[in-house]
Every structure is written in structure tokens, then in C-alpha cells.
Design a protein around this motif. Structure first.
Motif, PDB file in Angstrom:
ATOM      1  N   THR A 467       0.843  -1.204   0.000  1.00 24.41           N
ATOM      2  CA  THR A 467       0.000   0.000   0.000  1.00 24.41           C
ATOM      3  C   THR A 467       0.872   1.245   0.000  1.00 24.41           C
ATOM      4  O   THR A 467       1.803   1.364   0.794  1.00 24.41           O
ATOM      5  CB  THR A 467      -0.923   0.014   1.232  1.00 24.41           C
ATOM      6  N   ARG A 468       0.575   2.165  -0.909  1.00 22.27           N
ATOM      7  CA  ARG A 468       1.310   3.428  -0.992  1.00 22.27           C
ATOM      8  C   ARG A 468       0.325   4.588  -0.835  1.00 22.27           C
ATOM      9  O   ARG A 468      -0.813   4.527  -1.324  1.00 22.27           O
ATOM     10  CB  ARG A 468       1.999   3.566  -2.357  1.00 22.27           C
ATOM     11  N   VAL A 469       0.772   5.651  -0.172  1.00 24.43           N
ATOM     12  CA  VAL A 469      -0.028   6.869   0.001  1.00 24.43           C
ATOM     13  C   VAL A 469       0.581   7.957  -0.876  1.00 24.43           C
ATOM     14  O   VAL A 469       1.759   8.287  -0.733  1.00 24.43           O
ATOM     15  CB  VAL A 469      -0.040   7.294   1.488  1.00 24.43           C
ATOM     16  N   ARG A 588      -9.438  -2.396  -0.582  1.00 24.06           N
ATOM     17  CA  ARG A 588      -8.111  -2.965  -0.863  1.00 24.06           C
ATOM     18  C   ARG A 588      -8.197  -4.480  -1.057  1.00 24.06           C
ATOM     19  O   ARG A 588      -7.437  -5.062  -1.827  1.00 24.06           O
ATOM     20  CB  ARG A 588      -7.151  -2.624   0.273  1.00 24.06           C
ATOM     21  N   LEU A 616      -4.781   6.790   6.991  1.00 32.47           N
ATOM     22  CA  LEU A 616      -3.892   6.446   5.879  1.00 32.47           C
ATOM     23  C   LEU A 616      -2.607   5.818   6.387  1.00 32.47           C
ATOM     24  O   LEU A 616      -2.059   4.897   5.760  1.00 32.47           O
ATOM     25  CB  LEU A 616      -3.603   7.685   5.025  1.00 32.47           C
ATOM     26  N   ARG A 620      -1.150   2.043   5.422  1.00 32.92           N
ATOM     27  CA  ARG A 620       0.202   1.835   4.891  1.00 32.92           C
ATOM     28  C   ARG A 620       0.975   0.818   5.742  1.00 32.92           C
ATOM     29  O   ARG A 620       1.760   0.041   5.229  1.00 32.92           O
ATOM     30  CB  ARG A 620       0.944   3.168   4.857  1.00 32.92           C
ATOM     31  N   GLU A 621       0.704   0.828   7.053  1.00 34.66           N
ATOM     32  CA  GLU A 621       1.510   0.020   7.977  1.00 34.66           C
ATOM     33  C   GLU A 621       1.082  -1.436   8.069  1.00 34.66           C
ATOM     34  O   GLU A 621       1.898  -2.303   8.368  1.00 34.66           O
ATOM     35  CB  GLU A 621       1.438   0.632   9.390  1.00 34.66           C
TER      36      GLU A 621
END
Length: 699
Positions: A467-469, A588, A616, A620-621
């Protein structure tokens, strides 16, 4: 319909008295009885027990203080706006009181020479220390100060604190203070007596620990929180007992269908799937209704477990029904389960609101005749004219998205009168499914009446999702990444939060995005699906995407659950800061279902608020649904997390599930003991804490 009377003959409406108006305002706060008032506890306190000299107060800028003095000047000023300006002085100095909104009566009250006690935040203005809109009262010299902190109660518009305080004090003089917990139990749990705790919270002495009152760790608050949790546990556990007193048709046969079904599955069940299936199979054999919640993260394989449970019902000679909240999800279940069961000779029927009249009528006839062994559909299943011949098992997917009444209506369709049984006493077994994992403490508190099964492992071969922000300004890079993925044979989702342009939110719309991507990617097929398409149009687009005829699917959140396209490995979520954690996690989960490495790109619009940053950052984490659920509970609280309005569940007012987990454990144990040994105390405690509100029980 009774004709309306001519105006001259109508009885004039009785004027609403002041007392009735106040009563209506109390009712809007849920305050109907004396005990409701007594348990309407303060949200904070104000210290009116001491006076601060004005000179001393002038060094306490930014703090709320109470001063007292004589009015030396009072005038209405008109610049920069109309306001009442009062000068208050004591022997050490003076302070200005400003009232931007005021009544004529206040102007008379504030006559020079009158004594005023004013309380508010002191700040330094152009002409020295001042208070804007302080609370105040006219007093005589030497008037006594309160001996306790002043409670501030949750209130509605037009319901003064002074009235609430008087009403609560009056109610406290009338109620029965008898404690619902025995002295031995209070000692064992180290709890304050009920009366002492309530009186302290309404009138705390000035020497009380302010911080303990504020963070609700004071022993008086602990007693209130324990009692509230105990009432909830008693109520839910009693509902569980009441359900078990009802009958259900045992579904004991794990026969030819179940065994053949498991043999033809193209995959082996995971250890977690087999474990929860064994729990469900055991429950279905009981002569009382199963009430089980099946939890599993996105993609953990809940559908096949539900299908195997349905097979057991069919093997035992009964019908099963599966209800889903959206047509896309229901269709996904139908295609998958019918693909498994129809080759084994099982009749699977599809029923939704969008079916044409003739097809709908045919489906209902097959359901009523009993030829339909498994029925899958949406809310259309709960219509009055849908009658089952022998309904033994109800499966509700994404159960939190249905209201209590909807779930109850489906459950009450029961076995059918052909069995000669009282349908109010015989109910089908019920399996509820949720892809939103519920933290353990929340499950113990709000699902205390349910058995909970958890699928806590993913099937082998699922690839982790990266996952990218990404800032919205880098859209062109994201579009290029989608292009490259499509040229490599992969497919992508592009999710938008709105269908139409909204100037207030300034969100990129699905229709605009579809046009933009179609222009930017002329060599690709870009599809569009949203909630306002007709079901047939929506399904046609989804089918084309499933067949890989569409490389990029622009969609609203209609694809949040139930869409399973293993070749889709890229998810772009537009304006991700506008979505909740649970929704982001569900979206997701549409990728990562095949063997290819999968990526989820969260596009956001700067600047981000604190809550959006937390959401967010969490996405991501971690991809662990239970950790995401735990953090979501922290951010939103239990009411919003569970969808309180939809579930019908009464939310906790005082207990905090993050800090009071130890109290949940204690309340659960005490509830079990009281239900077994002391029904009189159970009734008394529930009457005190829930009264007529016990209808919030889950179905």
C-alpha cells in the motif's frame, strides 16, 4: 379517510404549556423517569467554590476563574458592534465584562452599585483584563459559596442547566436507593455503594481529585461503568437464554451432498476454515437455534464455509437462504455457490428486486413449493409474499449493513405451517458473516449473546498487498502506472467516492474520472460502474471486467465487497482521506486474490486532518484486518464502528472499551452468576439501567 373539518369547526389545538415543553425536551434526551434523571451524569464540572481577587486573576490569563465585585460602569457600545460593556471592580482591581448578545433585562440588572459574581475565561483585551459572555449571578455581599463543584450536564437546546440540576436533585429525593449488588459482592469487586457513587458524581466535594473525575477513573465513575456493563451483559445473556428456550429443527445430517461438495472443491480448506466449519456443524445439530457470527478478514474464505453449512441443512431435508446487502455481492455469491452445488443436483434460486415480474413470480413459487433448496438474494427475500416451505438455516452476509427489523423478518419466515408447528416457537438457525473483524473486547460487549467464530488465516497463494499513500498532484504518474500494469496483462480498479459533481466537497467524480482515463488511455478499455446504473447494466460491466474485456474499472464503492477478479492486481482509491478505515480495507481486499504482486495506491488531497493521517498511516503500515479494526475502534468509538443506528444497539454512555476492558471481564462473570442464582436482582438491575430500552437486543 376522514374528511378534513372546515376551519371554523376544527377544535383549536391546546396551547403547549411551559412544563410540557420542558418535558418534551427532557424526553428528547431520553429522560422519562426519575431514575433516568438520576443516571443522567455530568459531562464536566465547574469550580464555583472559591472567589479569585481581580488582581490575582489578571495573572491567570486563559484560565476560567470566578471573580466578584461591584458594578462601577455599564453602557451599550455600538462600535465595532452593538454590545453591553460592564466594568466590575473589587478592592484589588477591575475587569471588563462584554456581552455581544444581551437582553434589555440584563441592562437593568447591571446597574451601577449592584454586586455580581462572574465566571469565565479571563483574557487580556485592549483596555485590560476582560471576560466575554461570562456566566454570572447577582449576589448580596457575603453570599455563601457553593460547597461542591457545580455539575454541567449533557443538555439540549432550550434546556437550562439550572432546570436540569433542580430536576435531578428532586428525582434523587424520590428514588429507591436500594443497591442491586450485595455488600459481599461490592467488597469482592472493591466497588463503591450505588447511592454514594451517584451522590458524589452529582455533587462532588471541592477536595475531590479533579483529574480522576475528568478521566472517569474515580471509584464513583468505576461503579457507574461497572453497573452499565453489567446491565448490558445481563440483557444480552438473557436474550441468548430466551433464544435457546425456543426450538429449532436439528440439522444433523452431514450426508451425500456435504461429502460430495467437499470432494469436488478445487482447493483444500485451511485449518481455520475447517475449525469454524466444525463449530457450525456442531451447532446445527442442536434442537435450539444457532446464533453464530462468522468473522474473517477480506479473502479468508467465509463463502465456502457458509455454503458447506447450507449443504448440511439441505442434507437434513431443509431449505437454506443467504441474504446479502447489495446485488453485486449477492450475484457474486450466487455464481460461486451455484457453480459448486448445481452440478451436484441442488436447485439454487436467485431472488432480487431487479428481477422481471415473471422471473420473480417463478422464483417465489419454487421457494414456496420447496423445490428451491438454497435461495440467494437481497432485501427482496424479506417481502411478505416470499414464503418458505421448510426454512432451516438463515445466512446473512455483511450483517451489520442490515437493520434489526430486516434480520428479524427473515428469521421469522421459519419452518412453514406445513410442519404443524408454532412459528413463534420454532425458528431457523442463523449464521451471520462479517468481513469487518471485531476486536475481542467489542465482541464480548456488543455480541455477548452470540457465539463467535473467527477465520484467522488466509488461503495459500494469496499475495501480500503493498500500500502506498500518494498526493493527488501525482495523478499523471499513477495513470502511467495503471497503463504499464494493463500492458503487462493485469487489470486495475479506480475507485471514486461520488457520482456527481459536488462543489462543497470538490471531489473528483466517477464520471469525470472515467472520461479522463478513457482519454489518457486510448489503447485500453475503461469501464464505469456505480450505484445509479440499472442492475443489468451494472452486471454487464462487471461480467466484461471478469472476462478481462475491460482493463480498468472506474467505480464507486459498489465494488466494496463481493467482487472477486483474481487478475486484478492494482487498486487506486481517489480521495482516500474521505473513506473510513473499514471501507478502505474492504476496497483494498478486491486485489491480492491471484498470484501476481498487488498494489493499492491511496490518492489524497492536501492538507490532511489528524484523523485522515491516522487512517492512511494505518493502511500503509498493516494489512491485518484485526489490527485495522482495533485502530478503527480507537478512532471512531464503538457507536460508529458498529453502525449503532442500523444495528439498533444501545451504545455505552460511560464505559470506554479501550480503558475499561478489565471491567467488561468482571461484568461478564457477575452476569453469569446472577442469571444462574439471583433472578430478582437481575430484574431490578435491568429495570434501573435499561427500563423499557431492553428492546435493543440483537436478533
Amino acid at each position: 379517510m376522514t374528511p378534513e373539518l372546515p376551519a371554523a369547526k376544527r377544535k383549536p389545538a391546546k396551547p403547549t404549556t411551559t412544563a410540557q415543553k420542558i418535558e418534551n425536551k427532557l424526553a428528547r434526551l431520553g429522560l422519562h423517569t426519575d431514575m433516568d434523571l438520576v443516571l443522567h451524569l455530568p459531562m464536566r464540572y465547574e469550580d464555583e467554590t472559591r472567589i479569585v481577587l481581580i488582581r490575582e486573576a489578571s495573572f491567570m490569563g486563559g484560565q476560567s476563574v470566578q471573580v466578584e465585585g461591584l458594578i462601577t460602569a455599564c453602557e451599550v457600545q455600538y462600535k465595532p458592534r452593538r454590545q453591553l460593556v460592564v466594568t466590575l471592580a473589587d478592592e484589588t482591581g477591575q475587569v471588563t465584562l462584554r456581552f455581544l448578545n444581551f437582553y434589555g433585562s440584563q441592562l437593568k440588572q447591571m446597574a451601577e452599585g449592584n454586586r455580581v459574581r462572574a465566571r469565565g475565561e479571563l483574557r487580556h483585551g485592549f483596555f485590560g483584563p476582560e471576560m466575554v459572555h461570562p456566566l454570572y449571578k447577582m449576589v448580596l455581599e457575603g453570599a455563601p459559596l457553593p460547597v461542591a463543584l457545580t455539575p454541567v450536564y449533557p443538555s439540549g437546546d432550550g434546556l437550562p442547566q439550572t432546570y436540569l440540576r433542580k430536576a435531578i436533585t428532586s428525582a434523587m429525593a424520590r428514588i429507591n436507593w436500594r443497591d442491586t449488588l450485595s455488600p459481599a459482592l461490592l467488597e469482592a469487586l472493591d466497588l463503591m455503594p450505588f447511592e454514594a457513587a451517584v451522590r458524589l458524581l452529582h455533587n462532588p466535594p471541592p477536595e475531590v481529585d479533579d483529574s480522576a473525575l475528568e478521566d472517569r477513573s474515580h471509584p464513583a465513575w468505576v461503579r457507574m461503568k461497572f453497573d452499565e456493563l453489567l446491565a448490558q451483559q445481563l440483557s444480552l445473556k438473557r436474550a441468548q437464554v430466551a433464544r435457546r428456550a425456543k426450538g429449532a429443527a436439528p440439522l444433523p445430517v452431514i450426508g451425500a451432498l456435504s461429502l460430495a461438495f467437499q470432494r469436488v472443491l478445487p482447493f483444500a480448506l485451511t485449518g481455520a476454515q475447517q475449525r469454524v466449519l466444525d463449530q457450525i456443524r456442531h451447532d446445527l445439530q442442536a434442537p435450539f437455534p444457532m446464533q453464530r457470527l462468522l468473522q474473517g478478514d477480506v479473502g479468508s474464505g467465509k463463502t465456502v464455509v457458509a455454503a458447506l453449512a447450507a449443504a448440511q441443512a439441505i442434507d437434513s431435508g431443509f431449505q437454506a437462504v443467504l441474504m446479502a446487502p447489495t446485488e453485486i455481492l449477492a450475484d457474486q455469491h450466487f455464481r460461486k455457490i451455484a457453480g459448486w452445488l448445481e452440478p451436484l443436483g441442488i436447485e439454487v434460486v436467485w431472488l432480487t428486486g431487479s428481477l422481471k415480474k415473471k422471473a420473480k413470480l417463478a422464483a417465489k413459487e419454487r421457494i414456496e413449493s420447496g423445490t428451491a433448496q438454497l435461495v440467494i438474494g437481497t432485501h427482496a427475500l424479506i417481502q411478505d409474499d416470499v414464503v418458505f416451505a421448510r426454512l432451516g438455516l438463515v445466512i446473512v452476509d455483511e450483517q451489520h449493513r442490515f437493520g434489526v427489523g430486516q434480520r428479524l423478518t427473515l428469521r421469522n419466515k421459519g419452518l412453514g405451517l406445513s410442519d404443524g408447528l408454532d412459528p413463534t416457537q420454532i425458528v431457523p438457525h442463523q449464521l451471520m458473516m462479517s468481513a469487518t473483524p471485531i476486536p475481542r473486547t467489542l465482541a464480548m460487549t456488543y455480541y455477548a449473546d452470540l457465539e463467535v467464530s473467527v477465520i484467522d488465516e488466509l488461503p495459500p497463494g494469496r499475495t501480500p498487498i503493498v500500500t502506498r499513500v500518494i498526493d493527488q498532484n501525482r495523478r499523471d504518474e499513477v495513470i502511467e502506472r495503471v497503463h504499464v500494469a494493463a500492458l503487462e496483462g493485469r487489470q486495475a480498479y479506480w475507485v471514486c467516492p461520488l457520482i456527481e459533481e459536488s462543489e462543497a466537497l470538490q471531489l473528483q467524480t466517477a464520471t469525470d474520472t472515467h472520461a479522463t482515463l478513457s482519454a489518457a488511455l486510448p489503447d485500453l478499455q475503461v469501464g464505469l460502474v456505480h450505484g445509479r446504473l440499472k442492475p443489468q447494466e451494472k452486471q454487464a460491466v462487471m461480467d466484461a471486467f471478469t472476462r478481462a474485456e475491460i482493463q480498468v474499472l472506474v467505480a464507486t464503492t459498489v465494488i466494496e465487497v463481493g467482487v472477486d477478479v483474481p487478475n486484478a492486481s492494482l487498486m487506486v482509491i481517489e480521495h482516500a482521506e474521505r473513506f473510513g478505515l473499514s471501507q478502505l480495507h474492504q476496497l483494498r481486499g478486491r486485489v491480492g486474490r491471484g498470484s501476481a504482486a498487488s498494489v493499492c495506491l491511496l490518492l489524497y488531497q492536501s492538507p490532511l486532518g489528524q484523523v485522515a493521517k491516522q487512517r492512511l498511516g494505518t493502511m500503509r503500515e498493516t494489512t491485518d484486518g484485526f489490527e485495522i479494526a482495533r485502530r478503527d475502534l480507537q478512532i471512531r468509538g464503538p457507536g460508529e464502528f458498529l453502525g449503532a443506528r442500523q444495528s439498533g444497539q444501545a451504545m455505552l454512555r460511560f464505559a470506554d472499551l479501550e480503558t475499561d476492558q478489565w471491567l467488561v471481564e468482571q461484568a461478564r462473570t457477575v452476569a453469569m452468576d446472577l442469571l444462574r442464582d439471583d433472578p430478582v436482582t437481575v430484574e431490578m438491575h435491568l429495570a434501573r439501567w435499561l427500563g423499557a430500552k431492553e428492546e435493543f437486543l440483537k436478533v
